[in-house]
Write a protein that holds these residues in place. Sequence first.
Motif, short mmCIF file in Angstrom:
data_model
loop_
_atom_site.label_atom_id
_atom_site.label_comp_id
_atom_site.label_asym_id
_atom_site.label_seq_id
_atom_site.Cartn_x
_atom_site.Cartn_y
_atom_site.Cartn_z
N GLN A 138 -3.79 4.83 -14.07
CA GLN A 138 -4.51 6.08 -13.86
C GLN A 138 -4.92 6.23 -12.39
OE1 GLN A 138 -7.62 7.10 -16.74
NE2 GLN A 138 -8.91 7.52 -14.97
N LEU A 139 -5.35 5.11 -11.78
CA LEU A 139 -5.75 5.17 -10.37
C LEU A 139 -4.56 5.56 -9.50
CD1 LEU A 139 -8.09 2.06 -10.02
CD2 LEU A 139 -8.74 4.45 -10.18
N GLU B 61 0.84 -1.19 0.00
CA GLU B 61 0.00 0.00 0.00
C GLU B 61 0.88 1.25 0.00
OE1 GLU B 61 -3.03 0.82 -0.32
OE2 GLU B 61 -2.87 2.88 0.39
N LEU C 118 2.51 15.68 -12.63
CA LEU C 118 2.13 14.67 -13.63
C LEU C 118 2.53 15.16 -15.02
CD1 LEU C 118 0.41 12.01 -14.31
CD2 LEU C 118 -1.46 13.59 -14.74
N VAL D 217 -1.83 7.37 -10.37
CA VAL D 217 -1.43 8.79 -10.51
C VAL D 217 -2.52 9.73 -9.98
CG1 VAL D 217 0.14 8.37 -12.45
CG2 VAL D 217 -2.21 9.08 -12.93
N ASN D 218 -3.71 9.19 -9.82
CA ASN D 218 -4.81 9.98 -9.24
C ASN D 218 -4.63 10.16 -7.73
OD1 ASN D 218 -6.82 11.15 -10.78
ND2 ASN D 218 -8.22 9.43 -10.67
N ARG D 219 -3.79 9.30 -7.14
CA ARG D 219 -3.66 9.29 -5.68
C ARG D 219 -2.48 10.15 -5.22
NH1 ARG D 219 -3.38 3.63 -3.17
NH2 ARG D 219 -3.95 4.78 -1.31
N GLY D 220 -2.76 11.39 -4.92
CA GLY D 220 -1.77 12.23 -4.24
C GLY D 220 -0.75 12.93 -5.11
N LEU D 221 -0.77 12.67 -6.40
CA LEU D 221 0.22 13.29 -7.28
C LEU D 221 -0.31 14.62 -7.80
CD1 LEU D 221 2.92 13.02 -8.86
CD2 LEU D 221 1.62 11.90 -10.67
N TRP E 12 0.80 5.61 -17.23
CA TRP E 12 1.68 6.78 -17.19
C TRP E 12 3.06 6.33 -16.76
CZ3 TRP E 12 -0.55 11.67 -18.18
CH2 TRP E 12 -1.95 11.67 -18.28
N SER F 298 1.31 5.51 -1.99
CA SER F 298 0.80 6.48 -2.97
C SER F 298 1.81 7.61 -3.08
CB SER F 298 -0.57 7.02 -2.55
OG SER F 298 -0.48 7.68 -1.31
#
Lengths: 274, 123
Positions: A159-160, A74, A171, A162-166, A182, A76
């Motif tokens: 995608q999920l 786990e 990006l 890079v969606n988390r905290g970046l 990515w 991010s």
Amino acid sequence: MALHPDDFRYICEFIREAAAIVLEPGKEYLVDTRLSPVATQCGLGDIAGVVRELRRSRHSPVAQKVVDALTTNETSFFRDLAPYQHLRQRVIPALMEARKNERTLDIWCGAASSGQEPFSMLMMMREDFPQLASWKVRFIATDISQVMLARCREGVYSQLEVNRGLPAPLLVKYFKKQGIDWQIDESLRKSVEWREFNLVGHAWSTLPSMDLIMLRNVMIYFDVPTKRGILANIRRVLRPDGYLFLGTAETTINVDESFQSEQVQSSCYRVKAA
Amino acid sequence: MRALVVDDSAVIRTVLTRILTGLGFEVIQAVNGKDALAKLQNVERPDIALVDWNMPEMNGYDFIRSVRAEQRWRDMPLMMVTTETEMEQVVRALAAGANEYLMKPFTPEMVQQKLAILGLAQS
């Protein structure tokens, strides 16, 4: 087929010895969920087959797959903002001042998982400390899992992920779209020494002295004697004026009193002066 | 804190409103960019607007450009929340003035993390 209690006990003993991970009774579901695919992939039928293979050899490719499967990954980008703020505002500037003559920094990110933490640090350093480009920065990132290290070297994220905290500007600046995924910039991937490393193994002497150690969200899986052993090794590797970051739910208090808290919010520690 | 949610999908508006309310926001909803601009005229400036891209009448991209053209909303944080997942779209949205970009589908945790980046939630 239901997991036999003897097989569960054997797996618990194996993973404790191989990676110091403590699996309590009640975690049968976890073993079942994570090892059933290993049994299928390796043509061993079921978990009983995996256990038979482990009894035959604890150093086979199957054993490595079991370790990989039972390791929690786990993570991010920029997980918990507090450590990054503290690194940015206090720790990196302090280390740069302390090393201004040598112009070298040695950083170790342990339990790097799929790489989001080392890459977050590298992006932060490039953004906020561009002057480090002319320094000799040695950045080592390690993980126990070869599968995870292969992912880190590739630097491809869904995608999920890079969606988390970046942050979106990062990006755009450091990633390229590759199909539906990515990929992070090659120069960032190449600026890290990726190494396989078991925190409860015997390879500590292969690590150089460090100015900064990130060992976040891994100690929670270990019992107190294992944590003590790891912190004792960290004391040997960390330079006297260096910094250690643990996960925000982790502490050295009541485990190793030779550390003192530098900042509670970010779980940043330093070795107490002798 | 107050958030403006701009999306033509009632489901997405409801989901985002639930997430934001749980994080302590008071939420104003709008069904497209034109509706959002009209609502902005009548309320105190929100702390953030979460904006879909593809909407009838006025899309999110044009909404962001219109907001940034107005002095009083120039520094209002804007987050695009969209099914557009190509790099060119992210670049365009940021160039137009979006501060953050969240690709659908999203989880409550992702929304919170993006808000935390903007200093509007705990990480």
